[in-house]
Design a protein around this motif. Sequence first.
Motif, mmCIF file in Angstrom:
data_model
loop_
_atom_site.group_PDB
_atom_site.id
_atom_site.type_symbol
_atom_site.label_atom_id
_atom_site.label_comp_id
_atom_site.label_asym_id
_atom_site.label_seq_id
_atom_site.Cartn_x
_atom_site.Cartn_y
_atom_site.Cartn_z
ATOM 1 N N ASN A 298 0.804 -1.110 -0.102
ATOM 2 C CA ASN A 298 0.035 -0.084 0.006
ATOM 3 C C ASN A 298 0.842 1.338 -0.011
ATOM 4 O O ASN A 298 0.511 2.300 -0.492
ATOM 5 C CB ASN A 298 -0.996 0.044 1.232
ATOM 6 N N LEU A 299 1.825 1.171 0.644
ATOM 7 C CA LEU A 299 2.739 2.341 0.821
ATOM 8 C C LEU A 299 3.683 2.844 -0.250
ATOM 9 O O LEU A 299 4.552 3.607 -0.281
ATOM 10 C CB LEU A 299 3.378 2.507 2.117
ATOM 11 N N ALA A 300 3.568 1.829 -1.203
ATOM 12 C CA ALA A 300 4.644 1.816 -2.377
ATOM 13 C C ALA A 300 4.031 3.176 -3.339
ATOM 14 O O ALA A 300 4.811 3.717 -4.181
ATOM 15 C CB ALA A 300 4.311 0.540 -3.512
ATOM 16 N N ARG A 301 2.680 3.527 -3.094
ATOM 17 C CA ARG A 301 2.444 4.697 -4.045
ATOM 18 C C ARG A 301 2.936 6.122 -3.319
ATOM 19 O O ARG A 301 2.817 6.986 -4.326
ATOM 20 C CB ARG A 301 0.657 4.791 -3.641
ATOM 21 N N TYR A 302 3.627 6.017 -2.342
ATOM 22 C CA TYR A 302 4.223 7.545 -1.910
ATOM 23 C C TYR A 302 5.508 7.314 -2.390
ATOM 24 O O TYR A 302 6.403 6.875 -1.889
ATOM 25 C CB TYR A 302 4.123 7.391 -0.235
ATOM 26 N N ASP A 303 5.680 7.697 -3.701
ATOM 27 C CA ASP A 303 6.681 7.962 -4.375
ATOM 28 C C ASP A 303 7.472 9.488 -4.734
ATOM 29 O O ASP A 303 8.499 9.422 -5.389
ATOM 30 C CB ASP A 303 6.579 7.358 -5.796
ATOM 31 N N GLY A 304 6.844 10.515 -4.043
ATOM 32 C CA GLY A 304 7.300 11.676 -4.066
ATOM 33 C C GLY A 304 7.063 12.470 -5.207
ATOM 34 O O GLY A 304 7.283 13.428 -5.869
ATOM 35 N N MET A 305 6.037 11.771 -6.286
ATOM 36 C CA MET A 305 5.638 12.088 -7.634
ATOM 37 C C MET A 305 4.159 12.704 -7.472
ATOM 38 O O MET A 305 3.867 13.596 -7.875
ATOM 39 C CB MET A 305 5.637 10.815 -8.573
ATOM 40 N N LEU A 323 14.969 9.382 -1.778
ATOM 41 C CA LEU A 323 14.959 10.517 -0.894
ATOM 42 C C LEU A 323 13.965 10.701 -0.325
ATOM 43 O O LEU A 323 13.650 11.151 0.877
ATOM 44 C CB LEU A 323 15.924 11.626 -1.333
ATOM 45 N N SER A 324 12.800 10.862 -1.141
ATOM 46 C CA SER A 324 11.558 11.366 -0.609
ATOM 47 C C SER A 324 11.028 10.544 0.190
ATOM 48 O O SER A 324 10.579 10.843 1.177
ATOM 49 C CB SER A 324 10.288 11.271 -1.998
ATOM 50 N N ARG A 325 11.230 9.130 0.068
ATOM 51 C CA ARG A 325 10.789 8.185 1.009
ATOM 52 C C ARG A 325 11.416 8.221 2.528
ATOM 53 O O ARG A 325 10.847 8.003 3.428
ATOM 54 C CB ARG A 325 10.568 6.769 0.538
ATOM 55 N N SER A 326 12.767 8.448 2.035
ATOM 56 C CA SER A 326 13.572 8.254 3.380
ATOM 57 C C SER A 326 13.353 9.585 4.254
ATOM 58 O O SER A 326 13.305 9.192 5.381
ATOM 59 C CB SER A 326 15.092 8.550 3.135
ATOM 60 N N GLU A 327 13.178 10.514 3.730
ATOM 61 C CA GLU A 327 12.668 11.927 4.366
ATOM 62 C C GLU A 327 11.291 11.959 4.996
ATOM 63 O O GLU A 327 10.975 12.439 6.123
ATOM 64 C CB GLU A 327 12.892 13.216 3.656
ATOM 65 N N GLY A 328 10.601 11.435 4.255
ATOM 66 C CA GLY A 328 8.859 11.328 4.585
ATOM 67 C C GLY A 328 8.542 10.366 5.609
ATOM 68 O O GLY A 328 7.648 10.672 6.414
ATOM 69 N N PHE A 329 8.906 9.128 5.587
ATOM 70 C CA PHE A 329 8.561 8.028 6.535
ATOM 71 C C PHE A 329 9.179 8.157 7.837
ATOM 72 O O PHE A 329 10.422 8.389 7.891
ATOM 73 C CB PHE A 329 8.564 6.818 5.949
ATOM 74 N N GLY A 330 8.463 7.855 8.944
ATOM 75 C CA GLY A 330 9.272 7.655 10.256
ATOM 76 C C GLY A 330 9.709 6.401 10.272
ATOM 77 O O GLY A 330 9.641 5.475 9.503
#
Length: 454
Positions: A298-305, A323-330
């Motif tokens: 489900n969380l694969a959709r958060y790709d910074g795009m 980077l978007s995922r590294s920065e965005g997720f806790g």
Amino acid sequence: NAFIGAIETANPALNAYVETTFDKARAQAAASDAKLAKGEGGALEGAPLGIKDLYCTAGVRTTACSGILENFVPTYESTVTQNLWDQGAVMLGKLNMDEFAMGSSNETSKWGNVVNPWKSRGSNAELTPGGSSGGSAAAVAADLCLAATASDTGGSIRQPAAFTGTVGIKPTYGRCSRYGMVAFASSLDQAGPITKTVEDAAIMLQAMCSHDVKDSTSLDLAIPDFSSFIGKSVKGLRIGIPDEYRLDGIPAEIDALWEQGIAWLKDAGAEIVRISLPHTKYALPCYYIIAPAEASSNLARYDGMRFGHRAEGVTSLTDTYELSRSEGFGKEVKRRIMIGTYVLSAGFYDAYYVKALKVRRRIAEDFTKAFQACDVILTPATPSAAFELGDQAKAADPVQMYLNDVFTVTTNLAGLPGLSVPAGLDSQGLPLGLQVIGKALDEGTVLNIASVLE
Ligand code: GLN
């Protein structure tokens, strides 16, 4: 106005609301007043509610308390919240939660933890309201809304309800539409309310449930009149007490509460039967494979795009994703993504994921068998009362935190309705909850039993 005032006074310390929508609330309330003056209005006309920040609300920021959705403003409304507005409810704001509903203490939220309005006798230590629906539970307990929406993937409605002396029900899988609810683990996620009383839970649940063509797992079945079950006689109803829920190391107070609940139901004319749910001991490991597996997908959709946080100053596509995922997720969300990706990967899929699916089937079959001998099952809701925020043992070892869900995950795995009702206080004066588990689609009997225990 009373609720708005209460939120302004108490929320800075409790951190239950992450966003308030007072202008919208005043407009909705005025519309409700006009309707009520004409003798019209829905079941929730004018009722001020808090909404867990996992429900998409059109034009109102919805973050699931994650950095990756920090600035996400949905253009559409979740079906459950739309149903509430259609019945006349008023939205006070969005409620804090663990990031993507992953957690049991509301400490994984991007917006900081929630503080439980309850305190131990003789101690000023701040306690967790539970999680992931910690904001919902704290807001209801502190009178910062009349009722709240919550969601339950492995216990996130029932455990916070138990920790705050409130009522929380997770209905049968499919009763509520998941459309517009930020997905954690789609085969386990269900919407449900946290309320002050069992009767309120029946009223809220009634308004939240509906068949929805926008969610293929939503059930196209008649929804009974839940309120009609409140206070009905429980004479002759058979209450199952599962042997396997008598765990070693559970505080004596939890056992005593359970015995008390059994005695109350016996006095009310119910029959108590011993039952066995033999695969219970595999439920936690099974849940903590299936839930992360689905979450990683489900969380694969958060790709910074497409939505949410996008890393700056990156030039390649892969770097943007990474980077978007590294920065965005806790941290906890990253842990779940890694576990989920691992158990779904070639070579481990059969050993972990497929095995967990088979165990899940066994757990569901245990319930089917047990329900031949009983009408509902009674268990403790949690293995302890609310614990302190920043609990070192739980912070250092995620498995310690996962153990909180020992009594609640089984119903999600089997898709069954479960409710937590406040049933007493521990020696420190903290609320404790009992859990009532029902047959599929039998929320009515669950509410009936809970109304006797309340
Ligand atoms: N505490 C469990 C988890 O962290 C359940 C969460 C939930 O029900 N959303 O996965």
